[in-house]
Design an enzyme around this catalytic site. Structure first.
Site, PDB file in Angstrom:
ATOM      1  N   GLY A 210      38.454  48.087  35.393  1.00  0.00           N
ATOM      2  CA  GLY A 210      37.835  47.175  36.152  1.00  0.00           C
ATOM      3  C   GLY A 210      38.209  45.681  35.745  1.00  0.00           C
ATOM      4  N   ASN A 211      37.843  44.717  36.068  1.00  0.00           N
ATOM      5  CA  ASN A 211      38.509  43.282  35.677  1.00  0.00           C
ATOM      6  C   ASN A 211      37.259  42.494  35.792  1.00  0.00           C
ATOM      7  OD1 ASN A 211      38.327  41.738  38.155  1.00  0.00           O
ATOM      8  ND2 ASN A 211      39.783  43.548  38.880  1.00  0.00           N
ATOM      9  N   ARG A 212      37.592  41.327  35.080  1.00  0.00           N
ATOM     10  CA  ARG A 212      36.303  40.253  34.857  1.00  0.00           C
ATOM     11  C   ARG A 212      36.098  39.336  35.888  1.00  0.00           C
ATOM     12  NH1 ARG A 212      37.927  37.720  29.216  1.00  0.00           N
ATOM     13  NH2 ARG A 212      36.062  36.439  29.836  1.00  0.00           N
TER      14      ARG A 212
END
Ligand code: CTP
Length: 410
Positions: A210-212
């Site tokens: 995922g990413n932030r």
């Protein structure tokens, strides 16, 4: 400019003149529904209004079911009441709802134009003067009656103005309302698709890449567009539901593949695409059906092979169903010069009309912090630098979209 018009006919001898008004409005392409007061039917019968307008001409609230007045009022873009007798003015002023016309006027939110007609003495009576003043204060346009021969045989003020004067005054009120609405809602009728959040690419049933991205910026863009009257669809990848503005249509697309489907299947019905989501560039080539287990006998770690995802922004910008305006975001690290140079290259490669380049890295860009966005045009030229909260940046960004749509000058 055509409109759905309600013509309310009061119980005055001049009611017959309204036949000409209805005809003129119909000739102008307007959709007219006549709502006569019960007493006015002694002057002109419902059959005349029905034949002229092509719609039923009810005068009582319960004639066509209890909800009719609300429906008529909701659809009306203009209400013209004429001839308004002294009695009708008094009932409108009191907010009475004892017939279909007064009830419709009460329920209407569109411009209402009232043309009184009565004997001079009644027009000049303090009671009528006060009723007119109060109605005007409430925003109703009350026309002054014309001067001339009256039905009583007297001459004076009190005649119903000629049909063309009534039609002109009514359409003027409608035009004023529409231009005021257009100023408040410059994006009315514009369909905007905004993506927000960060996609998650499954490794196995419990793990993902995922990413932030929080989705805050995309939700702020959606809210800014909504405030200007746009029709907004928000395609969400893993966004806190508390961030989603009320009034947008929501589509959930948690992974790059589902987002690709959600966006590309809607391109044809979209005027503006804003790709604010952080879409994964790579995903595991295969998603394991079962959770990957450690092997206790070794220190080996599994190797996850990645594959590229589709670049949704580039694909949309080059699609035959390309929206009129395509906006992308780019998160870049490094010095301002590096960020701009990378942004410029990306702007040209992606084919978006506007690329909002955001410097990210230690404490910059993600979550609840102020943002600086460099807005680059399709050739990578910087057209604006905008700084502030995600909400204010979103408003400025939507203004740039308006410039591209031609609803605002730079
Ligand atoms: N984007 C997209 N589809 C992807 C990846 C990104 O539509 N698969 C969109 C993002 O929503 C954003 C823009 O492309 O609007 C920029 O994404 P970014 O990841 O910064 O660009 P990349 O082309 O992936 O470049 P880099 O590899 O340099 O990060």
């Amino acid at each position: 400019m055509t409109a759905t018009v309600v013509v309310g006919v009061g119980a005055g001898i001049a009611a017959y003149k309204m036949a000409q008004v209805v005809r003129d409005l119909m000739r102008g392409g307007h959709d007219v529904t006549v709502v006569p007061t019960p007493a006015s039917l002694s002057f002109v019968g419902a059959a005349t209004w029905e034949a002229l307008s092509g719609h039923p001409a009810h005068s009582g609230v319960f004639e066509a079911g209890g909800a009719d007045h609300v429906e008529i009022a909701r659809r009306a873009e203009l209400v013209l009441v004429a001839p308004a007798t002294a009695d009708l003015l008094a009932r409108l002023r009191l907010g009475m709802a004892d017939d279909l016309l007064t009830t419709t006027v009460l329920a209407a939110t569109c411009p209402v134009v009232v043309a009184p007609a009565m004997h001079t003495a009644m027009w000049q009576d303090p009671a009528t003067r006060e009723n007119v003043r109060v109605l005007r204060q409430r925003g109703i346009t009350v026309l002054d009656p014309a001067e001339g021969a009256l039905s009583s045989g007297d001459t004076g003020v009190g005649r119903l103005p000629d049909p063309e004067v009534l039609v002109r005054a009514a359409l003027e009120a409608l035009g004023e309302r529409r231009s005021a609405d257009a100023q408040d809602h410059p994006l009315h009728g514009v369909r905007i698709l905004v993506t927000a959040g960060g996609t998650r690419e499954a490794i196995d049933p419990v793990r993902f890449l995922g990413n932030r991205s929080s989705g805050r910026q995309g939700c702020a863009v959606a809210a800014a567009a909504l405030a200007l009257g746009a029709e907004v669809t928000l395609v969400l990848a893993n966004v806190d539901p508390g961030l989603v503005p009320e009034g947008v249509r929501v589509v959930h697309a948690p992974s790059a593949a589902s987002m690709e489907e959600a966006v590309t299947s809607r391109l044809g019905g979209t005027d503006v695409l804003v790709m604010a989501a952080a879409v994964a560039d790579f995903r595991p080539r295969e998603t394991r059906e079962e959770k990957i287990k450690k092997d206790p006998s070794t220190d080996d770690a599994p190797v996850i092979t990645l594959e590229r995802t589709t670049d949704i922004l580039a694909e949309s910008a080059h699609s035959p169903h390309r929206p009129r305006v395509v906006v992308g975001f780019a998160a870049e690290t490094g010095s301002v010069e590096d960020v701009l140079a990378r942004g410029r290259e990306k702007a040209e490669r992606k084919g978006a009309d506007l690329l909002a380049v955001n410097a990210v890295g230690a404490g910059l860009g993600f979550g609840d912090v102020d943002n600086t966005l460099h807005l680059l045009d399709a050739h990578g030229e910087e057209v604006a630098t905008i700084t502030g909260s995600k909400e204010s940046v979103a408003r400025d960004l939507v203004d740039q979209v308006r410039v591209l749509l031609g609803t605002m000058s730079r």
